[in-house]
Design a protein around this motif. Sequence first.
Motif, short mmCIF file in Angstrom:
data_model
loop_
_atom_site.label_atom_id
_atom_site.label_comp_id
_atom_site.label_asym_id
_atom_site.label_seq_id
_atom_site.Cartn_x
_atom_site.Cartn_y
_atom_site.Cartn_z
N CYS A 62 0.84 -1.20 0.00
CA CYS A 62 0.00 0.00 0.00
C CYS A 62 0.88 1.25 0.00
CB CYS A 62 -0.90 0.01 1.23
SG CYS A 62 -1.77 -1.54 1.53
N HIS A 66 0.60 5.17 -1.12
CA HIS A 66 0.18 5.97 0.04
C HIS A 66 1.36 6.34 0.92
CE1 HIS A 66 -4.20 5.43 -0.29
NE2 HIS A 66 -3.91 4.25 -0.80
N ALA A 76 -1.12 8.75 -3.59
CA ALA A 76 -2.45 8.62 -3.01
C ALA A 76 -2.48 9.25 -1.61
CB ALA A 76 -2.82 7.14 -2.95
N PRO A 77 -3.69 9.42 -1.04
CA PRO A 77 -3.78 10.15 0.24
C PRO A 77 -3.00 9.52 1.39
CG PRO A 77 -5.97 9.76 -0.71
CD PRO A 77 -5.01 9.00 -1.55
N VAL A 79 -2.72 7.95 4.86
CA VAL A 79 -3.72 7.14 5.56
C VAL A 79 -3.50 7.07 7.08
CG1 VAL A 79 -4.52 5.72 3.64
CG2 VAL A 79 -2.48 5.04 4.92
N VAL A 82 -6.64 8.56 8.31
CA VAL A 82 -7.88 8.35 7.54
C VAL A 82 -9.05 7.97 8.44
CG1 VAL A 82 -7.47 5.90 6.94
CG2 VAL A 82 -8.81 7.34 5.43
N TRP A 86 -12.60 9.77 8.48
CA TRP A 86 -13.85 9.05 8.25
C TRP A 86 -14.76 9.08 9.50
CZ3 TRP A 86 -11.95 3.92 5.46
CH2 TRP A 86 -11.60 4.25 4.13
N TRP A 102 -15.03 0.76 0.90
CA TRP A 102 -14.03 1.47 0.08
C TRP A 102 -13.26 0.48 -0.78
CZ3 TRP A 102 -12.78 6.21 -1.52
CH2 TRP A 102 -11.54 6.35 -2.16
N MET A 103 -12.73 -0.57 -0.16
CA MET A 103 -11.88 -1.52 -0.87
C MET A 103 -12.65 -2.19 -2.00
SD MET A 103 -9.04 -1.13 0.76
CE MET A 103 -7.86 -2.37 0.39
N MET A 116 -7.29 3.39 -7.56
CA MET A 116 -6.68 2.44 -6.64
C MET A 116 -7.11 1.05 -7.09
SD MET A 116 -6.96 2.21 -2.56
CE MET A 116 -7.33 0.67 -1.77
N LEU A 121 -9.37 -8.44 -1.13
CA LEU A 121 -9.00 -8.89 0.22
C LEU A 121 -10.17 -9.60 0.89
CD1 LEU A 121 -7.09 -5.74 1.52
CD2 LEU A 121 -6.15 -7.76 0.38
C1 HEC Z 1 -1.66 1.88 -7.22
C2 HEC Z 1 -1.75 2.82 -6.13
C3 HEC Z 1 -2.45 2.40 -4.84
C4 HEC Z 1 -2.18 1.32 -4.03
C5 HEC Z 1 -1.13 0.25 -4.24
C6 HEC Z 1 -3.09 1.43 -2.91
N1 HEC Z 1 -3.86 2.52 -3.03
FE1 HEC Z 1 -5.23 3.17 -1.68
N2 HEC Z 1 -5.69 4.76 -2.88
C7 HEC Z 1 -5.08 5.01 -4.10
C8 HEC Z 1 -5.69 6.22 -4.65
C9 HEC Z 1 -5.33 6.84 -5.99
C10 HEC Z 1 -6.67 6.66 -3.74
C11 HEC Z 1 -7.61 7.85 -3.88
C12 HEC Z 1 -8.73 7.42 -4.78
C13 HEC Z 1 -9.85 8.42 -4.86
O1 HEC Z 1 -9.87 9.38 -4.08
O2 HEC Z 1 -10.74 8.21 -5.70
C14 HEC Z 1 -6.63 5.72 -2.62
C15 HEC Z 1 -7.41 5.83 -1.49
C16 HEC Z 1 -7.36 4.99 -0.40
C17 HEC Z 1 -8.10 5.15 0.82
C18 HEC Z 1 -9.07 6.28 1.11
C19 HEC Z 1 -8.29 7.45 1.61
C20 HEC Z 1 -9.14 8.65 1.92
O3 HEC Z 1 -8.55 9.64 2.33
O4 HEC Z 1 -10.36 8.64 1.71
C21 HEC Z 1 -7.75 4.12 1.66
C22 HEC Z 1 -8.26 3.87 3.05
C23 HEC Z 1 -6.81 3.31 0.94
N3 HEC Z 1 -6.58 3.86 -0.31
C24 HEC Z 1 -6.23 2.17 1.46
C25 HEC Z 1 -5.30 1.39 0.76
C26 HEC Z 1 -4.78 0.15 1.29
C27 HEC Z 1 -5.13 -0.45 2.63
C28 HEC Z 1 -3.92 -0.32 0.34
C29 HEC Z 1 -3.15 -1.62 0.36
C30 HEC Z 1 -3.91 -2.83 0.55
C31 HEC Z 1 -3.91 0.63 -0.76
N4 HEC Z 1 -4.77 1.64 -0.46
C32 HEC Z 1 -3.12 0.51 -1.88
C33 HEC Z 1 -4.08 4.31 -4.70
C34 HEC Z 1 -3.51 3.15 -4.20
#
Ligand code: HEC
Length: 150
Positions: A62, A66, A76-77, A79, A82, A86, A102-103, A116, A121
């Motif tokens: 992640c 992030h 990405a944001p 976390v 987060v 939320w 979300w996931m 993302m 999972l």
């Molecule tokens: C390829 C890049 C990428 C990976 C790897 C990734 N993310 Fe993200 N994630 C993003 C992006 C881009 C956003 C914002 C999407 C949007 O706002 O539409 C996001 C948003 C989120 C958010 C919401 C954040 C918010 O402020 O609302 C969470 C929670 C999150 N990701 C968790 C995870 C977790 C846990 C993992 C690993 C299992 C992960 N992400 C892996 C790209 C990624």
Amino acid sequence: MREVMTKTMARNIFYGGSLFFILIFVGLTIHSHIYITTTSTASMPLTESVARGKHVWERYSCINCHTLHGEGAYYAPEVGNVMTRWGVIDEPEDAFTTLKGWMEAQPTGVEGRRQMPNFNLSEEQIRDLANFLIWADKTDTQNWPPNDAG
Ligand code: HEC
């Protein structure tokens, strides 16, 4: 005063200096340990689930997109806060359902928004991740990040 430094003087400066800084290093190490175990992460116990959540976090990289408390990639944001954003930081069940929603909604496919991936999972993994993110959020980061967006 002598103009030349003798071997004995040089040796004493070397050993004395080394000892001095080793003692400072040991002291700071003890201080960090005490701070981490009693202050910075004391408000949320480090449970088995939190530890498993950390493994999920690492296994799916992640952090490649992030940041967590500022460490990681800036795609990405952040976390680390987060769960506060939320509004579920004190509600582990709500944290789980929100994160699950979300996931499962990823990728959104919304044009112009960064995407993302969907990691498919299990519920167990998402629950552990939620607990890990709550734990991280409850860490005393001395008011960092300075704003909600991270
Ligand atoms: C390829 C890049 C990428 C990976 C790897 C990734 N993310 Fe993200 N994630 C993003 C992006 C881009 C956003 C914002 C999407 C949007 O706002 O539409 C996001 C948003 C989120 C958010 C919401 C954040 C918010 O402020 O609302 C969470 C929670 C999150 N990701 C968790 C995870 C977790 C846990 C993992 C690993 C299992 C992960 N992400 C892996 C790209 C990624």
